[in-house]
Design a protein around this motif. Structure first.
Motif, mmCIF file in Angstrom:
data_model
loop_
_atom_site.group_PDB
_atom_site.id
_atom_site.type_symbol
_atom_site.label_atom_id
_atom_site.label_comp_id
_atom_site.label_asym_id
_atom_site.label_seq_id
_atom_site.Cartn_x
_atom_site.Cartn_y
_atom_site.Cartn_z
ATOM 1 N N ASP B 36 3.342 -0.132 0.050
ATOM 2 C CA ASP B 36 4.107 -0.863 0.699
ATOM 3 C C ASP B 36 3.912 -1.475 2.047
ATOM 4 O OD1 ASP B 36 5.904 -1.308 -1.696
ATOM 5 O OD2 ASP B 36 6.783 1.598 -0.929
ATOM 6 N N LEU B 37 3.899 -2.896 1.908
ATOM 7 C CA LEU B 37 3.381 -2.772 4.004
ATOM 8 C C LEU B 37 4.088 -4.636 4.469
ATOM 9 C CD1 LEU B 37 1.114 -2.498 5.729
ATOM 10 C CD2 LEU B 37 -0.329 -4.489 4.482
ATOM 11 N N LYS B 38 5.021 -4.173 5.160
ATOM 12 C CA LYS B 38 5.237 -5.039 6.041
ATOM 13 C C LYS B 38 4.802 -6.145 6.649
ATOM 14 C CE LYS B 38 10.224 -3.030 6.177
ATOM 15 N NZ LYS B 38 9.398 -1.451 5.008
ATOM 16 N N ALA B 39 5.271 -7.372 6.492
ATOM 17 C CA ALA B 39 4.587 -7.993 7.636
ATOM 18 C C ALA B 39 3.932 -7.450 9.090
ATOM 19 C CB ALA B 39 5.389 -9.800 8.148
ATOM 20 N N GLY B 40 3.163 -8.082 9.742
ATOM 21 C CA GLY B 40 2.679 -7.774 10.705
ATOM 22 C C GLY B 40 1.952 -5.830 11.218
ATOM 23 N N GLU B 41 2.520 -5.124 9.793
ATOM 24 C CA GLU B 41 1.377 -3.679 9.772
ATOM 25 C C GLU B 41 0.271 -3.445 9.344
ATOM 26 O OE1 GLU B 41 5.357 -0.856 9.332
ATOM 27 O OE2 GLU B 41 3.699 -1.952 7.047
ATOM 28 N N THR B 42 -0.298 -2.807 9.273
ATOM 29 C CA THR B 42 -1.672 -2.799 9.241
ATOM 30 C C THR B 42 -1.224 -0.847 8.522
ATOM 31 O OG1 THR B 42 -2.506 -3.241 11.239
ATOM 32 C CG2 THR B 42 -4.098 -1.830 10.369
ATOM 33 N N LEU B 43 -2.553 -0.815 7.125
ATOM 34 C CA LEU B 43 -2.684 -0.085 6.711
ATOM 35 C C LEU B 43 -3.790 0.253 6.562
ATOM 36 C CD1 LEU B 43 -1.604 1.744 3.977
ATOM 37 C CD2 LEU B 43 -2.243 -0.349 2.613
ATOM 38 N N ALA B 44 -4.123 1.927 7.049
ATOM 39 C CA ALA B 44 -5.636 1.729 6.919
ATOM 40 C C ALA B 44 -5.872 2.270 5.534
ATOM 41 C CB ALA B 44 -6.153 2.935 8.364
ATOM 42 N N ILE B 45 -7.015 2.814 4.357
ATOM 43 C CA ILE B 45 -7.619 3.292 3.302
ATOM 44 C C ILE B 45 -8.583 4.525 4.140
ATOM 45 C CG2 ILE B 45 -8.306 3.509 1.388
ATOM 46 C CD1 ILE B 45 -6.895 0.376 0.689
ATOM 47 N N ILE B 46 -8.398 5.710 3.874
ATOM 48 C CA ILE B 46 -9.428 6.256 3.699
ATOM 49 C C ILE B 46 -9.793 7.507 2.878
ATOM 50 C CG2 ILE B 46 -9.783 6.453 6.397
ATOM 51 C CD1 ILE B 46 -7.994 9.510 6.082
ATOM 52 N N ARG B 198 -1.185 -10.285 16.103
ATOM 53 C CA ARG B 198 -0.021 -10.778 17.155
ATOM 54 C C ARG B 198 0.301 -11.411 17.117
ATOM 55 N NH1 ARG B 198 -1.600 -8.114 21.763
ATOM 56 N NH2 ARG B 198 -2.507 -5.538 20.710
ATOM 57 N N GLU B 199 -0.286 -12.061 17.395
ATOM 58 C CA GLU B 199 -0.083 -13.874 17.073
ATOM 59 C C GLU B 199 0.375 -14.677 15.554
ATOM 60 O OE1 GLU B 199 -2.771 -16.901 17.663
ATOM 61 O OE2 GLU B 199 -3.318 -14.847 19.920
ATOM 62 N N LEU B 200 0.036 -13.683 14.742
ATOM 63 C CA LEU B 200 0.185 -14.538 13.301
ATOM 64 C C LEU B 200 1.339 -13.821 12.530
ATOM 65 C CD1 LEU B 200 -3.573 -15.999 12.676
ATOM 66 C CD2 LEU B 200 -1.651 -17.608 13.111
ATOM 67 N N GLY B 201 1.156 -12.627 12.738
ATOM 68 C CA GLY B 201 2.278 -11.572 11.880
ATOM 69 C C GLY B 201 1.603 -11.605 10.902
ATOM 70 N N LEU B 202 0.304 -10.827 10.489
ATOM 71 C CA LEU B 202 -0.402 -10.682 9.328
ATOM 72 C C LEU B 202 -0.491 -9.482 8.723
ATOM 73 C CD1 LEU B 202 -4.072 -11.821 10.196
ATOM 74 C CD2 LEU B 202 -3.186 -12.807 8.753
ATOM 75 N N GLY B 203 -0.250 -9.036 7.132
ATOM 76 C CA GLY B 203 -0.303 -7.376 7.321
ATOM 77 C C GLY B 203 -1.699 -7.434 7.259
ATOM 78 N N PHE B 204 -1.995 -6.374 7.395
ATOM 79 C CA PHE B 204 -3.752 -6.294 7.456
ATOM 80 C C PHE B 204 -4.334 -5.008 6.516
ATOM 81 C CE2 PHE B 204 -7.369 -4.742 10.276
ATOM 82 C CZ PHE B 204 -8.533 -5.258 9.181
#
Lengths: 297, 263
Positions: B36-46, B198-204
């Motif tokens: 689950d990912l919200k706009a502006g959040e960053t998820l890392a996969i390790i 921060r500018e575009l509100g990307l999910g990353f």
């Protein structure tokens, strides 16, 4: 200080200009290119440049030696053959025949080969491997032999030999294109293009084709040399262009009969073929390294 | 607020070698995976090499087809029928930016391709957009006439980023985007990404081996091993109270490295 002096290089050359800048560095290739352009001019304008009709027979001027011999005349610069035809005009028209036809044949073979190869390369499964393996087995046979077989079926003549040579050259283009497409398809830039939503035809034309220059030049040069040699060989064996036609191979076989009396009648068409091959290979080699270097520095 | 991207029970079985008698490699199974990912959040996969991280990234952007499970974008399932929407909204940065740029055409044409295929912009609008994007990622407008081989690694990474950003996506999937960069360029790119996010509100969503960066920029982490998600949660939680043995090892190794640097 004006803005244009701020950067030393405000000039962004196009791919073609890039290639030329690299090509220019190779002096031997430039020499080859001059030679190539010279032959091309003769091919295009031989109607204007040739002093005589190549089929015009002058019975009072048989086997006149070239102008540089003590008893030659300046009227027939390259001398005349056993039927009194002007050799210079015949060599010019022969160049047009051999060289012009070869270029057309190679272009047709390239067009057909690259399209079929692209389809074979972009598709998967049985269809692709059938195309590949059928054509691979054809590539094991020398082109001249294939051409002779095809002529044996269709009958002799220039048009038939043209068909034969085109058919013999096409599999090589198909094979090269298919291999190249296969190899490039695994690379990430093609996947990136796929992610942009590009359909297969777009991927081939926009992404893969710009990188294929080197392959096409190498194969095209090879095919052009093969086509010239094959057309002359078929002419020489009396399978291709028939007797009165001015074609370099046919001229060689006519000249053989009077070779001891008039060595120039085989030396000059032979020299023309040699010059063509030399210039094609020099230009091809230079172009190939120019295309490679363009993407290195 | 609904999730920007929601992945449900995603599974994938690699059945490539099923008819090969001589090389009976073990089947690789990925999943089930839930994200689950919200706009502006960053998820890392390790996770370790071969744990299916890159495969997961490919599934997310649609390079591979999952065997089961669904990916929802704004609550809408992504299927073959809305492929274009996926192209527009989920963009990928490849592991090796050198390979992912076409060597035979200029950067301008590389950036032009997604615009030409996915938007109805005219040629002038596209040219303006390309210049604008190049400037945004810290390059110059003149770079559009350059070829891949004329750029340094950091610049190539920026071009790869520009290519991903040019369609104004909502989700950015990056497969080890910082791996091949030296520390100074790496931090430049990290800052650039964070600014743009921060500018575009990307999910990353990004894959990384560098836990320092992961800790620095991500909000959530999932830890993968042998194709399974073994631990998932918020970054502080995972770094401070790891539950699984494998995660503990990873975190301890990272901490040991930091402590050694400090002393």
């Amino acid at each position: 200080m004006s803005r244009s002096e701020l950067y030393q290089e405000e000039f962004h050359p196009s791919p073609l200009q890039h290639t030329w800048l690299e090509f220019k560095e190779n002096h031997i290739a430039v020499g080859g290119l001059c030679c190539f352009i010279f032959i091309l001019t003769i091919v295009l304008f031989c109607n204007i440049l040739a002093p005589f009709d190549p089929l015009l027979q002058k019975t009072d001027a048989i086997l006149i030696p070239p102008a540089w011999e003590p008893n030659g005349s300046i009227v027939n610069v390259f001398g005349t053959d056993a039927l009194g035809r002007d050799l210079l005009s015949r060599v010019m028209y022969g160049c047009q025949m051999t060289f012009g036809i070869s270029i057309i044949l190679v272009l047709v073979a390239m067009l057909v080969g690259v399209s079929v190869g692209a389809v074979a390369g972009m598709s998967r499964g049985v269809r692709s491997s059938v195309v590949n393996h059928t054509l691979d087995s054809m590539m094991a046979i020398p082109t001249l032999l294939i051409a002779i077989i095809i002529i044996a079926i269709l009958g002799t003549g220039l048009v038939n030999s043209m068909w034969a040579i085109t058919l013999a050259l096409t599999p090589q283009f198909i094979h090269q294109t298919r291999d190249f497409v296969r190899q490039e398809r695994k690379k990430e830039y093609v996947r990136a293009a796929k992610l942009d939503g590009a359909p297969p035809t777009q991927i081939f034309i926009r992404s893969i084709l710009p990188n294929m220059g080197e392959v096409l030049v190498v194969q095209g040069t090879l095919a052009l040399s093969i086509a010239i040699l094959d057309i002359s060989a078929l002419g020489f064996l009396n399978l291709g262009a028939q007797a009165p036609t001015a074609e370099l191979g046919a001229m060689l076989s006519e000249g053989i009969e009077v070779a001891y009396m008039a060595p120039w009648s085989i030396a000059l068409p032979g020299a023309a073929i040699f010059l063509m091959m030399l210039s094609i290979n020099l230009v091809g080699d230079g172009l190939r390294s120019a295309l490679r270097n363009r993407l290195l520095h | 607020m609904t999730d920007l991207i929601h992945v449900e029970d995603l599974r994938f079985v690699n059945k490539k070698d099923s008819f090969n008698f001589f090389n009976k490699t073990k089947q690789f199974e990925l999943g089930p995976i839930n994200i689950d990912l919200k706009a502006g959040e960053t998820l890392a996969i390790i996770g370790a090499n071969g744990s299916g991280k890159s495969l997961l990234a490919k599934l997310l952007v649609g390079l591979e087809k999952p065997d089961s499970g669904q990916i929802y974008l704004h609550g809408e399932a992504l299927t073959k029928s809305n492929q274009r929407q996926r192209c527009l909204n989920i963009r990928m940065i490849f592991q090796n930016s050198n390979e992912s740029l076409n060597p035979g055409i200029t950067l301008g044409s590389i950036l032009d391709e997604p615009l030409r295929l996915n938007t109805t912009m005219s040629m002038l609008e596209r040219a303006a957009k390309i210049e604008q994007t190049l400037v945004k990622v810290g390059l110059m407008p003149e770079h559009q006439f350059f070829y891949r081989h004329m750029l340094s690694d950091g610049q190539r990474q920026r071009v790869a980023l520009a290519r991903a950003l040019i369609l104004n996506p909502q989700v950015l999937v990056a497969d080890e985007p910082f791996a091949a960069l030296d520390p100074s360029v790496r931090s430049q790119i990290v800052n650039l990404l964070m600014n743009i996010q921060r500018e575009l509100g990307l999910g990353f969503i990004f894959i990384s081996h560098n836990l320092g960066i992961v800790r620095h920029i991500s909000d959530k982490i999932i830890v993968m091993r042998h194709g399974k998600v073994i631990e998932a949660g918020r970054t502080e939680v995972i770094f401070n109270w790891p539950k699984e043995e494998y995660t503990k090892k990873l975190v301890h190794a990272h901490q040991a490295l930091i402590n050694r640097q400090n002393t």
